[in-house]
Design an enzyme around this catalytic site. Structure first.
Site, short mmCIF file in Angstrom:
data_model
loop_
_atom_site.label_atom_id
_atom_site.label_comp_id
_atom_site.label_asym_id
_atom_site.label_seq_id
_atom_site.Cartn_x
_atom_site.Cartn_y
_atom_site.Cartn_z
N HIS A 31 0.77 -1.25 0.10
CA HIS A 31 0.13 -0.01 -0.10
C HIS A 31 0.79 1.16 -0.04
CE1 HIS A 31 -3.75 -2.20 1.89
NE2 HIS A 31 -3.20 -2.67 0.94
N GLU A 60 0.83 3.86 1.79
CA GLU A 60 1.22 4.06 3.06
C GLU A 60 2.55 3.45 3.58
OE1 GLU A 60 -1.85 3.31 2.19
OE2 GLU A 60 -3.19 3.94 3.51
N CYS A 110 -6.11 1.50 5.81
CA CYS A 110 -6.76 0.48 6.49
C CYS A 110 -6.09 -0.05 7.90
CB CYS A 110 -6.53 -0.60 5.34
SG CYS A 110 -4.93 -1.22 5.37
N CYS A 112 -2.49 -0.64 7.69
CA CYS A 112 -1.46 0.50 7.56
C CYS A 112 -1.61 1.25 8.73
CB CYS A 112 -1.94 1.23 6.33
SG CYS A 112 -1.92 0.58 4.63
#
Length: 147
Positions: A55, A57, A85, A88
């Protein structure tokens, strides 16, 4: 000289999200800022890297930690176009992020859906910065792939 505001840095995150869109990834972008300077940039690369954890992040946090030579980002702000999410948010807890700024809320998988706090207690959270632009990019992506 443009002022370095939350909107300015979110525009930088949106540039990253656009890169993801162009390569067929879910268009989420992130930048890490320390002392008013972008020290890391990333966008989703789960398909490209065949890694469900890639992801924006996660990639941005790793790059920022490498840049600073520290596992802690307690003097940094993460700007991300979509609410992180739970995975993360957990990572953001461990790096002791000073501030999280996100654009669009994620009503299906966002960390705020979890009842117990996931972020570090000292992490400041600001939501909704450039949310319409962030949401438009995500919605456009899913509309495109569902044709």
């Amino acid at each position: 000289m443009e002022l370095y505001t939350d909107e300015y840095f979110m525009r930088e995150a949106l540039k990253e999200a656009s890169k993801a869109f162009e390569i067929g990834e879910v268009p989420v972008g992130a930048v890490v800022v320390c002392k008013n300077r972008v020290i890391a940039r990333a966008h989703n690369q789960t398909e490209k890297l065949t890694d469900a954890t890639a992801h924006a992040e996660m990639l941005a946090v790793t790059a920022a930690s490498n840049h600073l030579g520290s596992k802690y980002l307690n003097e940094c702000t993460l700007y991300v176009t979509l609410e992180p999410c739970a995975m993360c948010a957990g990572a953001l807890h461990w790096v002791q992020l000073q501030k999280l700024v996100f654009g669009a809320s994620d009503v299906q998988r966002g960390f705020t859906l979890v009842k117990s706090p996931l972020l570090h207690p000292r992490t400041e959270v600001i939501k909704g910065i450039k949310s319409e632009e962030c949401k438009k990019l995500i919605d456009g992506f899913f509309k495109e792939i569902r044709k």
